[in-house]
Write an enzyme that holds these catalytic residues in place. Sequence first.
Site, mmCIF file in Angstrom:
data_model
loop_
_atom_site.group_PDB
_atom_site.id
_atom_site.type_symbol
_atom_site.label_atom_id
_atom_site.label_comp_id
_atom_site.label_asym_id
_atom_site.label_seq_id
_atom_site.Cartn_x
_atom_site.Cartn_y
_atom_site.Cartn_z
ATOM 1 N N ASP A 104 0.989 -1.514 0.110
ATOM 2 C CA ASP A 104 -0.004 -0.045 -0.008
ATOM 3 C C ASP A 104 0.446 1.188 0.214
ATOM 4 O O ASP A 104 1.809 1.519 1.054
ATOM 5 C CB ASP A 104 -0.517 0.095 1.210
ATOM 6 C CG ASP A 104 -2.318 0.767 0.642
ATOM 7 O OD1 ASP A 104 -2.913 1.617 0.573
ATOM 8 O OD2 ASP A 104 -3.248 0.040 1.096
ATOM 9 N N ASP A 205 -3.721 4.404 -2.556
ATOM 10 C CA ASP A 205 -4.328 5.262 -1.587
ATOM 11 C C ASP A 205 -4.741 6.545 -1.421
ATOM 12 O O ASP A 205 -3.291 7.659 -1.674
ATOM 13 C CB ASP A 205 -3.298 5.119 -0.061
ATOM 14 C CG ASP A 205 -4.517 5.750 1.036
ATOM 15 O OD1 ASP A 205 -5.772 4.923 1.171
ATOM 16 O OD2 ASP A 205 -4.528 6.365 1.732
ATOM 17 N N GLU A 262 -6.649 3.818 -5.702
ATOM 18 C CA GLU A 262 -8.180 4.290 -5.087
ATOM 19 C C GLU A 262 -8.190 6.622 -6.003
ATOM 20 O O GLU A 262 -8.199 7.089 -4.874
ATOM 21 C CB GLU A 262 -7.605 4.845 -3.335
ATOM 22 C CG GLU A 262 -9.112 4.903 -2.895
ATOM 23 C CD GLU A 262 -8.607 4.830 -1.270
ATOM 24 O OE1 GLU A 262 -10.109 4.362 -0.247
ATOM 25 O OE2 GLU A 262 -7.626 5.391 -0.414
ATOM 26 N N HIS A 337 -11.220 -3.020 3.171
ATOM 27 C CA HIS A 337 -11.547 -2.457 4.412
ATOM 28 C C HIS A 337 -11.980 -1.712 5.060
ATOM 29 O O HIS A 337 -12.382 -1.488 6.003
ATOM 30 C CB HIS A 337 -9.625 -2.285 5.108
ATOM 31 C CG HIS A 337 -8.726 -1.587 4.143
ATOM 32 N ND1 HIS A 337 -8.960 -1.432 2.776
ATOM 33 C CD2 HIS A 337 -8.414 0.308 4.489
ATOM 34 C CE1 HIS A 337 -8.515 -0.208 2.402
ATOM 35 N NE2 HIS A 337 -8.176 0.155 3.299
ATOM 36 N N ASP A 338 -12.301 -0.285 3.788
ATOM 37 C CA ASP A 338 -13.112 0.575 4.071
ATOM 38 C C ASP A 338 -14.617 -0.012 4.254
ATOM 39 O O ASP A 338 -15.444 1.325 4.199
ATOM 40 C CB ASP A 338 -12.609 1.700 3.500
ATOM 41 C CG ASP A 338 -10.804 2.525 3.569
ATOM 42 O OD1 ASP A 338 -10.746 2.599 5.159
ATOM 43 O OD2 ASP A 338 -10.709 3.075 2.784
#
Length: 567
Positions: A104, A205, A262, A337-338
């Site tokens: 990440d 991210d 993302e 995860h979000d």
Amino acid sequence: MTTPNAPHIPWWKDAIVYQIYPRSFQDSNGDGIGDLRGIIRRLDYLKRLGVDVLWLSPIFASPNDDNGYDISDYRAIMSEFGTMADFDELLREVHARGLKLMLDLVVNHTSDEHPWFVESRADPRSDKRDYYIWRKGRNGQPPTRWQSYFSGSVWEKDERSGEYYLHLFSRKQPDLNWENPRVRREVHDMMRFWLDKGVDGWRMDTINMLSKHPDFPEGRPLPGTNLTDGQPHFLNGPRIHEFLQEMHREVLSHYDVMTVGETPGVSPAESALYCGFERGELNMVFHFEHVFLGDDAAERGKWSNPPLTLPAIKRVLASWQTGLHGRGWNSLYWDNHDQPRAVSRFGHDREYRVESAKLLCTVLLFMQGTPYIYQGQELGMTNVSFESIDHYKDIETLNAYKMLRDEHGWDDARILASVHARGRDNARTPMHWSGGANAGFTEGTPWIALNPNYPDINAEAAEADPNSVWHHYRDTIALRKSLPVVRDGTFTLLDAEHPTVFSYVRQDAHTRVLVVGHFCDRPGVYRIPSEFVDGEVLSNNYPTQELAQELQLRPYQALVIRARRKS
């Protein structure tokens, strides 16, 4: 045998990615926190499932204000997760199994405990001051009234200098100043450090937030608050493509790696600028249109939990399938995860949990793009409903609780209902490995409470049951890989307004495949194209199926039918 002059197919187009949230995956030392050695212990499980790439949520040194997305040292491993030696062993073991490892990249912001920011805050004359975004206030107020993603203002005042620093997320996550070429060089050097170790790619991210409008205009007022929406001024900003093309030119083009950005707030057309085949930026992006449906218009965003309709979901996913075909590459996902657990958000997590989890697998994996499976999705893990806010750990959830209670007058029952439906901790409870103590996750006390349904939903039981969600994922992954039409073919949505059936056709010069998913807890009838009536059923989440033009569908049934080749 390779066909002469056959086009080169990047490896990531055939890959299945499995996302690991390290804190919740597997603990190896009894401290209640998942770690790198725990991941090593479970690599054979992932190999058996049939995935190709493991994506780790951040593993870098961090004070954990936002569970690792606040990084204090990009070249060190979070002590709770292990050591650099553990990471090196993990990478070797991943590669020894023919798998790949993706990390990440969190470079929109750092932790406020990163040495760069410590120096930036301590000395306005330091060259590190310009590593971050500092501005003077206006008439004793912050530079703008933009709202943070984690509630409150995006600006934090430094009492020593009287200036404000920007943080789109937590106040402990100050935004880096990407206008500064030294910042960009620092990031590029850090990326090379990991790629030279043999890392196979990056999930990036909030990557479309790097470039902010240089004038920091005020945003539009947000109803019910004294804050404004600054997103038009920092999403897809004026220099974002310049920054990413530079990153590709200086770093990524020198390695055979996979990249996914993302990118909240992008359309298919905007996405093609990020991942267009000739753009020299990224391989693919994550969009959020399907998981954010209705949130923008809702009174309190996602916490209002507006209802979903299947036609709306179909329109979004179809627009991405057709909008990027031949231009760029899709990423495919239901949760991460979000996001809340897929079977709780898009399926039926009670009596039809198994059937609907299999349906979601089928409908997703036969679209064009690279699929992402979030840990536990292959088991049909569900949302958790903790009885008290005290059980939750996520900063977004805790900040929202305070805001909804203090500023909007919601009572605890209403807030918790929203948290149960949309809170990020739904995805962050520990992985269910067995029906034994602590689900086999740890011998200690888990950092966050387990979902109490783990005795019924766990990997040990799933692998032993040939009819489980796990086996359906494994079989569907293998089937997908055997059909080039899934990677290369066109996508045609059928019956866009049908309220319960999601059906589409994948086609290339040799093969036509029909996918039918019945998103309903009651039986139904669906008329399929005549060419598929005498076709071959390749996948079915129920034991048998008589093909007929009027297809009799059972609750949450999903089928894949290949048309017979015409002689």
